[in-house]
Structure formats: C-alpha cells, structure tokens
Design a protein around this motif. Structure first.
Motif, PDB file in Angstrom:
ATOM      1  N   TYR A 165      -0.993  14.590  -9.344  1.00 26.60           N
ATOM      2  CA  TYR A 165      -0.495  15.722  -8.582  1.00 26.60           C
ATOM      3  C   TYR A 165      -1.518  16.056  -7.495  1.00 26.60           C
ATOM      4  O   TYR A 165      -2.674  16.367  -7.784  1.00 26.60           O
ATOM      5  N   ASP A 213       6.806  13.093 -16.459  1.00 25.22           N
ATOM      6  CA  ASP A 213       6.012  13.955 -15.573  1.00 25.22           C
ATOM      7  C   ASP A 213       4.629  13.364 -15.312  1.00 25.22           C
ATOM      8  O   ASP A 213       3.888  13.879 -14.466  1.00 25.22           O
ATOM      9  N   SER A 214       4.279  12.321 -16.041  1.00 27.53           N
ATOM     10  CA  SER A 214       2.968  11.696 -15.855  1.00 27.53           C
ATOM     11  C   SER A 214       2.853  11.155 -14.436  1.00 27.53           C
ATOM     12  O   SER A 214       3.707  10.387 -13.979  1.00 27.53           O
ATOM     13  N   SER A 244       3.547   8.950  -8.304  1.00 26.51           N
ATOM     14  CA  SER A 244       3.650   8.075  -9.466  1.00 26.51           C
ATOM     15  C   SER A 244       2.968   6.757  -9.144  1.00 26.51           C
ATOM     16  O   SER A 244       2.781   6.400  -7.969  1.00 26.51           O
ATOM     17  N   LYS A 256       3.868  15.707 -25.181  1.00 25.03           N
ATOM     18  CA  LYS A 256       5.246  15.997 -24.776  1.00 25.03           C
ATOM     19  C   LYS A 256       5.661  17.359 -25.315  1.00 25.03           C
ATOM     20  O   LYS A 256       5.421  17.673 -26.482  1.00 25.03           O
ATOM     21  N   ILE A 264       4.013  23.507 -15.254  1.00 19.55           N
ATOM     22  CA  ILE A 264       5.052  22.614 -15.774  1.00 19.55           C
ATOM     23  C   ILE A 264       5.311  22.994 -17.224  1.00 19.55           C
ATOM     24  O   ILE A 264       4.402  22.958 -18.062  1.00 19.55           O
ATOM     25  N   THR A 323       6.658  19.720 -20.963  1.00 20.30           N
ATOM     26  CA  THR A 323       6.364  18.463 -20.278  1.00 20.30           C
ATOM     27  C   THR A 323       7.074  17.275 -20.921  1.00 20.30           C
ATOM     28  O   THR A 323       7.285  17.226 -22.138  1.00 20.30           O
ATOM     29  N   GLU A 324       7.406  16.330 -20.054  1.00 19.46           N
ATOM     30  CA  GLU A 324       8.053  15.085 -20.492  1.00 19.46           C
ATOM     31  C   GLU A 324       7.190  13.912 -20.027  1.00 19.46           C
ATOM     32  O   GLU A 324       6.389  14.051 -19.087  1.00 19.46           O
ATOM     33  N   LEU A 328       6.710  18.208  -3.214  1.00 19.58           N
ATOM     34  CA  LEU A 328       7.251  19.122  -4.223  1.00 19.58           C
ATOM     35  C   LEU A 328       7.583  20.488  -3.618  1.00 19.58           C
ATOM     36  O   LEU A 328       8.714  20.952  -3.670  1.00 19.58           O
ATOM     37  N   ARG A 364       3.521  14.903  -5.576  1.00 21.40           N
ATOM     38  CA  ARG A 364       3.362  14.173  -6.829  1.00 21.40           C
ATOM     39  C   ARG A 364       3.424  12.682  -6.500  1.00 21.40           C
ATOM     40  O   ARG A 364       4.291  12.245  -5.719  1.00 21.40           O
ATOM     41  N   ARG A 373      11.784  23.187 -14.739  1.00 21.64           N
ATOM     42  CA  ARG A 373      10.574  23.185 -15.569  1.00 21.64           C
ATOM     43  C   ARG A 373       9.325  23.319 -14.704  1.00 21.64           C
ATOM     44  O   ARG A 373       8.242  23.606 -15.203  1.00 21.64           O
ATOM     45  N   PHE A 374       9.497  23.076 -13.415  1.00 20.61           N
ATOM     46  CA  PHE A 374       8.373  23.123 -12.479  1.00 20.61           C
ATOM     47  C   PHE A 374       8.413  24.430 -11.699  1.00 20.61           C
ATOM     48  O   PHE A 374       9.459  24.837 -11.180  1.00 20.61           O
TER      49      PHE A 374
END
Lengths: 112, 115
Positions: free
Chosen positions: B90, B86-87, B38, B15, B79, B82-83, B46, B36, B64-65
């Motif tokens: 991609y 964001d997992s 998930s 992170k 990125i 990262t947080e 994106l 992206r 951030r992207f």
C-alpha cells in the motif's frame, strides 16, 4: 483498472546500451508521467510530459508522446547498472486533478 | 527535508482481522493519495484527499476499505475483515495541491500480508 500498457514487460541489456520502453493508453490525457521503482517499494518521479508536448529531455532520459496514437516512449541512453529497476508510465486525465493511472510496468535489467 | 513516511513498513495479519496503515505526508502538502500495488502489477489508485475531505474514493474496492485524514495531514487507511486478496504493498503519496501541475511524492509503502 489499468489505463496504460507497457512493452516490453521485461528488458535485459548491457551497460552502455540504450533502453527503450513503450506505453500505450486508452483515453484522453492531461499529461503522462514516467516513474522508476526499485525493489517493489517507493516510486521515484522521472519526467512529466503534457498532452501538448511531443518530446522532453531530462539528463539521459528522453520521452516522446504521440497523442494521435495514444502512446509514449521512454529512452534511457548509455544505461548503467544502477538503472536496473521497474519503470511505469502513468496518466492523468483532463479534469481529474488527482489520481494517476499506472501501466503494468517494464522491468529493466542492465548487466555490468 | 523529510519525505512521505508510512508505518508500519510490514504488517502480517490473519484473515478476518482489522488493520490500520498510516501515512505522514510531506509538511505543507494538501493533497494525499493512496494506491495499492499487487505483485508484478502497477500501482492502482484507491482514494485521494484534498485537505480533510476525500475528493475521489472511486478506487476503494469495497466497503471494507475506509480512509480518513481528520486534520488534513496524517492519513489512515483502514481495512476491516481482511482477506488474503488484500495482500499487497500500500503506497501513499502527497503533493502540494491536487493538480497535474504538482508532482506526487511517494512513500516507501506498507507491505501487507494476510495469512
């Protein structure tokens, strides 16, 4: 945001049976496409149907499109174990030459 | 011929770190797309490039992207800070041109895990 919604979310059938997946969308479209994804990685393009088409065939695949109901269906006939995968519908809107808007997907399991 | 390739295939980062994800499109394809995905969801758009320019970046979630394609071929998705959210996987795709006439070919994706 996702445009399409597929149902069912998951489908389990025996080899040889037919599998039907449905997709609904919200806005007007230029075309609707179906993709297959194995193991959560790369997507493989299966078939594209344009907004002025009602039905299209490709091998064991049959796609229908009803623009009045904003819905599409994908039929896989005589399913095989190798058809086990996730299937996604995706739309492209008129005037938008790039992005695909995907649905949530249907996970299909074909048991041998 | 070679398809779309993406590197790395997997990336684990802490992170707050900065990451770069690379996409090599099919040779001759002028349009390049980033999505992206998930877990358990469909891919989410994106950004896409036609040549060197970003034609539509409406899907980037926040500042951030950032993505570049300086020579109209290889693209890098960047990125910052990262947080954990964001997992995701991609995905990159390319097509001959940015038009509904042309199919998008997808790469295998980069699985990003932010710990």
């Amino acid at each position: 945001s996702q445009q399409g919604e597929e149902d069912p979310q998951a489908l389990s059938i025996q080899e040889g049976e037919n599998a039907t997946m449905n997709c609904s969308y919200k806005t007007s479209i230029n075309n609707l496409q179906w993709y297959r994804q194995n193991s959560g990685r790369g997507l493989v393009h299966l078939i594209l149907i344009r907004s002025n088409e009602r039905e299209k065939h490709s091998g064991r695949l049959r796609v229908t499109l009803d623009t009045s109901k904003k819905s599409s269906s994908l039929l896989i006939t005589a399913s095989r174990a190798a058809d086990t995968a996730s299937y996604f519908c995706a739309t492209q809107r008129p005037g938008n030459t790039g992005k695909l808007i995907f649905g949530q997907g249907t996970t299909l399991q074909v048991k041998p | 011929g070679a398809g779309v390739s993406q590197t790395p295939s997997n990336k684990v980062t802490e992170k707050g770190k900065y990451v770069e994800l690379r996409c090599d499109p099919i040779s001759g394809h002028t349009a390049l797309y980033w999505y992206r995905q998930s877990l358990g969801q469909g891919p989410e758009f994106l950004i896409y490039f036609q040549g060197t320019g970003a034609a539509d970046d409406s899907g980037l979630p926040n500042d951030r992207f950032f993505a570049v394609r300086p020579e109209g071929s290889v693209s890098t998705l960047k990125i910052q800070r990262t947080e954990r959210g964001d997992s995701a996987v991609y995905l990159c795709a390319s097509s001959l041109q940015a038009s509904p006439t042309y199919e998008q070919y997808f790469g295998p994706g980069t699985r990003l895990t932010v710990t």
